[in-house]
Design an enzyme around this catalytic site. Structure first.
Site, short mmCIF file in Angstrom:
data_model
loop_
_atom_site.label_atom_id
_atom_site.label_comp_id
_atom_site.label_asym_id
_atom_site.label_seq_id
_atom_site.Cartn_x
_atom_site.Cartn_y
_atom_site.Cartn_z
N GLU A 288 55.52 11.53 25.53
CA GLU A 288 54.68 10.56 24.80
C GLU A 288 55.46 10.10 23.58
O GLU A 288 56.60 10.51 23.39
CB GLU A 288 53.37 11.24 24.38
CG GLU A 288 53.58 12.48 23.53
CD GLU A 288 52.30 13.22 23.19
OE1 GLU A 288 51.23 12.60 23.19
OE2 GLU A 288 52.40 14.43 22.93
N ARG B 159 37.95 18.34 21.28
CA ARG B 159 39.41 18.60 21.19
C ARG B 159 39.73 19.46 19.97
O ARG B 159 40.57 20.36 20.03
CB ARG B 159 40.18 17.28 21.18
CG ARG B 159 41.68 17.46 21.34
CD ARG B 159 42.38 16.13 21.59
NE ARG B 159 42.39 15.28 20.42
CZ ARG B 159 42.89 14.04 20.38
NH1 ARG B 159 43.43 13.51 21.46
NH2 ARG B 159 42.85 13.32 19.28
N LYS C 77 46.36 20.07 18.69
CA LYS C 77 46.67 19.11 17.63
C LYS C 77 46.72 19.90 16.33
O LYS C 77 45.76 19.98 15.57
CB LYS C 77 45.59 18.01 17.61
CG LYS C 77 46.06 16.74 16.95
CD LYS C 77 45.18 15.58 17.33
CE LYS C 77 45.39 14.39 16.42
NZ LYS C 77 46.75 13.88 16.34
N1 PMP Z 1 49.99 11.86 21.06
C1 PMP Z 1 50.14 12.41 19.85
C2 PMP Z 1 51.26 13.34 19.62
C3 PMP Z 1 49.25 12.08 18.81
O1 PMP Z 1 49.39 12.63 17.61
C4 PMP Z 1 48.22 11.15 19.07
C5 PMP Z 1 47.30 10.72 17.96
N2 PMP Z 1 46.32 11.63 17.68
C6 PMP Z 1 48.09 10.62 20.35
C7 PMP Z 1 49.00 10.99 21.32
C8 PMP Z 1 46.98 9.68 20.70
O2 PMP Z 1 45.77 10.37 20.77
P1 PMP Z 1 44.37 9.68 20.46
O3 PMP Z 1 44.25 8.53 21.41
O4 PMP Z 1 43.38 10.74 20.71
O5 PMP Z 1 44.43 9.22 19.05
#
Ligand code: PMP
Length: 285
Positions: A184, A52, A151
């Site tokens: 989300e 990622r 990200k």
């Molecule tokens: N959505 C956002 C906007 C985030 O910043 C995160 C945390 N990284 C997640 C979802 C959850 O992702 P992960 O399970 O990969 O930590």
């Protein structure tokens, strides 16, 4: 012993771990990052996080100055040298120091930073009793501006939504996309349970493809649950039987109230509790 921070191949004591004020990561949020967990000294799904990270970097024309195998080694060594057992890793790649203009061609030396530290977890009560969240007026990034799949170091709209949540007394806030659908939360993905099925917004609803989200989908399917990635609205949330969030830091956490409305019977649901246990087994076994 002082924590050791990795920057471009060197381990520095925490107080000596510094980067330039001309770094475009600081000046413009020009960079990418990952948040990872370690359990028993082992990094959870490191390969997925690195995939990622490299994809985020590629999407913003940022060349990470080391190979994936070398970065894998660097992450594992930083965890080991700090003797982190159950902890958190922040992996950051900035565009590097440049001139006081946007032009990324006038920067050099992207900075690869690895911080392996302890983690401050949400209190146990949140997992036992569930969270209350509110929907924020700040929407998630419009994909036409910046794909939410990247990200990036630009988290300002999520921070603004988080502030809305905090002002309402909530540690998380629900963000919609530009079409008014559920996207989300500010740092977590969202799931609903409705009529025994697990529902979650699809990636093209404009969300980060959470690594915890993927793990929970796998666990649910292994348990014979139907999982559907479909567009959802606030109405779907309000009439759902269960709701929970997923993220590297929060893991799987129940939500019992959204916009003051109780979800289901206002208690963490049976499927949510099962998935919390299953995720616990996956990470701690
Ligand atoms: N959505 C956002 C906007 C985030 O910043 C995160 C945390 N990284 C997640 C979802 C959850 O992702 P992960 O399970 O990969 O930590």
């Amino acid at each position: 012993m002082a924590l050791k921070i990795y920057i471009n191949g060197t381990l520095y004591d925490k107080e000596d771990a510094k980067i330039s004020v001309y770094d475009h990561g600081l000046l413009y949020g020009d960079g990418v990052f990952e948040g990872l967990r370690t359990y028993g000294g082992k990094v959870f799904r490191l390969e997925r996080h690195l995939d990622r990270l490299y994809e985020s970097a590629k999407a913003i024309w940022l060349q990470i100055p080391m190979t994936k195998p070398d970065l894998t080694k660097a992450v594992n060594e930083t965890v080991a040298v700090n003797n982190i057992q159950d902890g958190y890793i922040r992996l950051v790649v900035t565009r590097g120091a440049g001139s006081l203009g946007l032009d990324p061609n006038r920067t050099s030396d992207p900075q690869v930073i690895i911080i392996a530290d302890s983690i401050t977890l949400y209190p146990k009560e949140f997992y036992e009793n569930g969270l209350e969240i509110v929907s924020a007026s700040t929407i998630r990034n419009h994909p036409g501006a910046l794909s939410p799949r990247v990200k990036s170091l630009n988290y300002l709209n999520n921070i603004l939504a988080k502030i809305e949540g905090l002002q309402a007394g909530c540690v998380e806030a629900l963000m919609l996309n530009h079409n008014g659908q559920i996207a989300e939360c500010t740092g977590d993905n969202i799931f609903l349970v409705s009529r025994g099925e697990l529902l979650t917004p699809p990636i093209d609803a404009g969300i980060l493809q959470g690594i915890t989200r993927d793990a929970v989908i796998e666990l649910a399917r292994q348990d014979g649950l139907t999982v559907r990635e479909i567009p959802l609205t606030k109405h779907d949330v309000y009439i759902s039987d269960e709701c929970f969030l997923t993220g590297s830091a929060a893991e799987v956490i129940p939500v019992v109230k959204v916009d003051s409305r109780p979800i289901g019977d206002g208690q963490p649901g049976a499927i949510t509790r099962k998935l919390i246990t299953r995720f616990h087994e996956l990470t701690r076994s």
